[in-house]
Design an enzyme around this catalytic site. Structure first.
Site, PDB file in Angstrom:
ATOM      1  N   ASP A   1      11.331   8.491  58.396  1.00  0.00           N
ATOM      2  CA  ASP A   1      11.957   7.221  58.764  1.00  0.00           C
ATOM      3  C   ASP A   1      13.277   7.036  58.007  1.00  0.00           C
ATOM      4  O   ASP A   1      13.370   7.336  56.812  1.00  0.00           O
ATOM      5  CB  ASP A   1      10.983   6.090  58.395  1.00  0.00           C
ATOM      6  CG  ASP A   1      11.396   4.740  58.950  1.00  0.00           C
ATOM      7  OD1 ASP A   1      11.488   4.613  60.175  1.00  0.00           O
ATOM      8  OD2 ASP A   1      11.623   3.812  58.146  1.00  0.00           O
TER       9      ASP A   1
ATOM     10  N   GLU B   1      14.633  10.913  61.480  1.00  0.00           N
ATOM     11  CA  GLU B   1      15.119   9.754  62.224  1.00  0.00           C
ATOM     12  C   GLU B   1      16.421   9.357  61.546  1.00  0.00           C
ATOM     13  O   GLU B   1      16.433   8.632  60.551  1.00  0.00           O
ATOM     14  CB  GLU B   1      14.122   8.592  62.174  1.00  0.00           C
ATOM     15  CG  GLU B   1      14.518   7.470  63.121  1.00  0.00           C
ATOM     16  CD  GLU B   1      14.697   6.101  62.508  1.00  0.00           C
ATOM     17  OE1 GLU B   1      14.927   5.147  63.249  1.00  0.00           O
ATOM     18  OE2 GLU B   1      14.625   5.950  61.264  1.00  0.00           O
TER      19      GLU B   1
HETATM   20  C1  NOJ Z   1      13.004   2.916  61.874  1.00  0.00           C
HETATM   21  C2  NOJ Z   1      11.716   2.621  62.578  1.00  0.00           C
HETATM   22  O1  NOJ Z   1      11.638   3.395  63.740  1.00  0.00           O
HETATM   23  C3  NOJ Z   1      11.718   1.135  62.850  1.00  0.00           C
HETATM   24  O2  NOJ Z   1      10.682   0.758  63.711  1.00  0.00           O
HETATM   25  C4  NOJ Z   1      11.649   0.422  61.539  1.00  0.00           C
HETATM   26  O3  NOJ Z   1      11.754  -0.966  61.765  1.00  0.00           O
HETATM   27  C5  NOJ Z   1      12.793   0.844  60.618  1.00  0.00           C
HETATM   28  N1  NOJ Z   1      12.992   2.258  60.613  1.00  0.00           N
HETATM   29  C6  NOJ Z   1      12.510   0.412  59.205  1.00  0.00           C
HETATM   30  O4  NOJ Z   1      11.483   1.197  58.673  1.00  0.00           O
END
Ligand code: NOJ
Length: 581
Positions: A231, A305
């Site tokens: 993440d 991500e």
């Molecule tokens: C990316 C995640 O996909 C999202 O859902 C989340 O709110 C943020 N990161 C914070 O962790």
């Protein structure tokens, strides 16, 4: 590798891959894998509380094996107060009772492996929950203590520290700093939270933090997971001195841009790098993590991500000693328009191949408007803002679904690895008319309802057309209300039905595997207009019509079509796969 003429169209060229990429098969499963994202709270609920859980997932896994995906990625199921749907982790090494237990996770993993599915889990290293014992201890400790140094605490500015340390804004809206209260009741230091105030950012300059996370990786690797989706993999290191920064107006929620319309994201960057995204220091962390993964048997993988542009910069996340894959958000953000699609495919293949990594492709996830709605929006929609009843540019549902099917058929013909988001195989649209009182996304609250946020793509998915909550939960409960017209979209209404979206996905995945498209290449085909995306991948010819007039098809056996074909003409918003000689 391709050239553009003055009209912006692309002339054909063959693409060459490094030998080690072209020949990878069997091992390095991730190079061509189709990975299905499960959003646990909205997948299947066995406990009957209206929130999906691990036993529910386990029970439904055979449906995913039947669909033909190679792996699942589970969004967080860890102990969490659920202020950001689990992306606020209070214990990285346990399962939240909402979702089950560690034993339930083991059962899920065993079932997945026995069905031939790899299991990727989410790791959230940029921030923890404010409920995490690390943060609670930090709050209870004095400024400058070792406990405080786990996070980013700073004194305020202004005469008595009443102003935040800098001008950064939270991705979810509002300030990125919250002031603490000392034990004697007086106002204290501020802490940084790039997301919600319940998600304090960890200080990754602190070696202690680094050690904790390597232990967490090992905890799950020891339990047999096949990898991690990381993440906010572009956010863990902040620029020295935390300088002020004001983002450009359209920079979107996760650092991405505007989705659905013409602007082409992914091939350019404007302005300076934000001091909290894509700092050089993150790479050292992933090199360190890669060594941990490489110490384990089997191909354990990491996918970033990282909302980073341009793609040539994102490719730094997947250099040979870093991560294995990075989500291709530039692809997701590309409009349904021939020149833009060809350009992003070329740019992606060039950028990722240049570092020996597979490109990835993705059209939907739990943070963006579902592509069955997004591709028919007629007004700008910055990523993360969502679509609600009062949003401009409301999508036409039939057009959206038609385009989504065509876009998916195009995506699944591309070499590399593709990500699917639960429910897209059913053709689910964004749920636009959720009642305000049902919304849970912190974006909605932190912007006082100005941005609808992401709840519309998170509605529990339909399994059975005539069951309560469409078979999502045995009790008929559902944490977000499901639309009353979803019965025809339920899985059981589509299985075995020729022409259904589910069968389109199933066929596409089977043909993709049979023809080894994931390890193939893209050879652009000449002779088509600008709005047509036409290429060969191995022995399959793929033609997608993004324009508004029909296109004559070459002679060949139709392997797959996203909509009916009449008289050898490819209608607008349709993709076909042909076997040609
Ligand atoms: C990316 C995640 O996909 C999202 O859902 C989340 O709110 C943020 N990161 C914070 O962790």
């Amino acid at each position: 590798m391709t050239q553009e003429n003055s009209a912006g169209s692309v002339t054909p060229a063959s693409r060459e891959y490094p030998a080690e990429v072209a020949t990878a098969s069997g091992s390095e499963w991730w190079r061509s894998a189709v990975i299905y994202q499960i959003y646990p709270r909205s997948f299947a609920d066995d406990s009957g509380d209206g929130i999906g859980d691990l036993p529910g997932i386990t029970r439904r896994l055979p449906a995913l094996a039947q669909l033909g995906v190679d792996a699942i990625w589970l969004s967080p199921f860890y102990t969490s107060p659920q202020r950001d749907a689990g992306y606020d982790v209070a214990d990285y090494c346990d399962v939240d009772p909402l979702f089950g237990t560690l034993e339930d996770f083991a059962a899920l993993e065993n079932e997945a492996h026995s069905l031939g599915l790899k299991v990727i889990i989410d790791i959230v290293p940029n921030h923890s929950s404010s409920d995490h014992v690390w943060f609670q201890e930090a709050l209870a400790s004095p400024a400058g203590s070792a406990e405080r140094c786990r996070y980013i605490f700073r004194d305020g500015t202004g005469a008595s520290g009443e102003l935040p340390p800098n001008n950064w804004e939270s991705v979810f809206g509002g300030p990125a700093w919250t002031r603490t209260t000392d034990s004697d009741g007086t106002p204290g230091q501020w802490y940084l939270h790039i997301f919600d105030s319940t998600q304090p950012d960890l200080d990754w300059q602190n070696p202690w933090v680094r050690e904790q996370f390597k232990d967490i990786l090992r905890f799950w690797l020891d339990r047999g997971v096949d990898g991690f989706r990381v993440d906010v993999a572009h956010g863990m290191i902040k620029a020295e001195g935390l300088p002020d920064y004001t983002p450009p107006a359209d920079s979107g929620s996760m650092g991405g841009g505007t989705v659905g319309l013409e602007p082409e994201i992914g091939d350019h960057t404007d302005g300076p790098t934000p001091p909290y995204w894509a700092q050089e220091g993150v790479h050292e962390i992933y090199r360190d993590w890669r060594k941990v993964l490489d110490g384990y048997e089997g191909d354990r993988v990491m996918v970033a991500e990282a909302w980073v542009e341009p793609l040539t910069k994102l490719a730094n996340w997947v250099r040979p000693d870093e991560m294995h894959q990075a989500f291709n958000f530039s692809y997701l953000e590309t409009s349904w328009a021939g020149p833009a699609v060809r350009r992003v495919i070329d740019t992606s293949l060039d950028a990722f191949t240049g570092v020996g990594a597979p490109s990835t492709w993705v059209l939907s996830n739990h943070d963006v408007v579902r592509h069955a709605s997004r591709l028919a929006l007629t007004a700008e929609n910055p990523q993360g803002h969502g679509v609600g009843p009062a949003s401009p540019g409301q999508p036409n549902p039939q057009l959206g679904l038609r385009r989504a099917r065509a876009a998916t058929a195009l995506m699944l013909a591309l070499p590399g690895s593709a990500y699917l988001y639960q429910g897209e195989e059913l053709g689910l649209p964004e749920v636009i008319d959720l009642p305000d009182e049902s919304r849970e996304d912190p974006t909605w609250f932190r912007t006082n309802g100005e941005r609808y946020g992401r709840d519309g793509c998170r509605v529990p998915i339909p399994w059975e057309s005539d069951a309560a909550s469409y078979g999502f939960s045995a009790s008929g409960a559902s944490w977000l209300p499901q639309p009353s017209d979803w019965a025809p979209l339920a899985r059981d209404a589509q299985v075995g039905v020729s022409g259904s979206t589910l069968e389109l996905y199933r066929s596409a995945l089977a043909i993709r595997a049979d023809h080894n498209l994931g390890l193939g290449d893209v050879q652009w085909l000449p002779g088509y207009g600008d709005s047509v995306v036409a290429f060969r991948n191995g022995d399959v010819t793929v033609i997608a019509n993004t324009g508004d007039v029909a296109v004559e098809l070459p002679v060949g056996d139709v392997l797959l079509t996203s909509a009916e074909i009449h008289e050898a003409a490819l209608a607008p918003d349709c993709t076909v796969w042909l076997r040609t000689s």
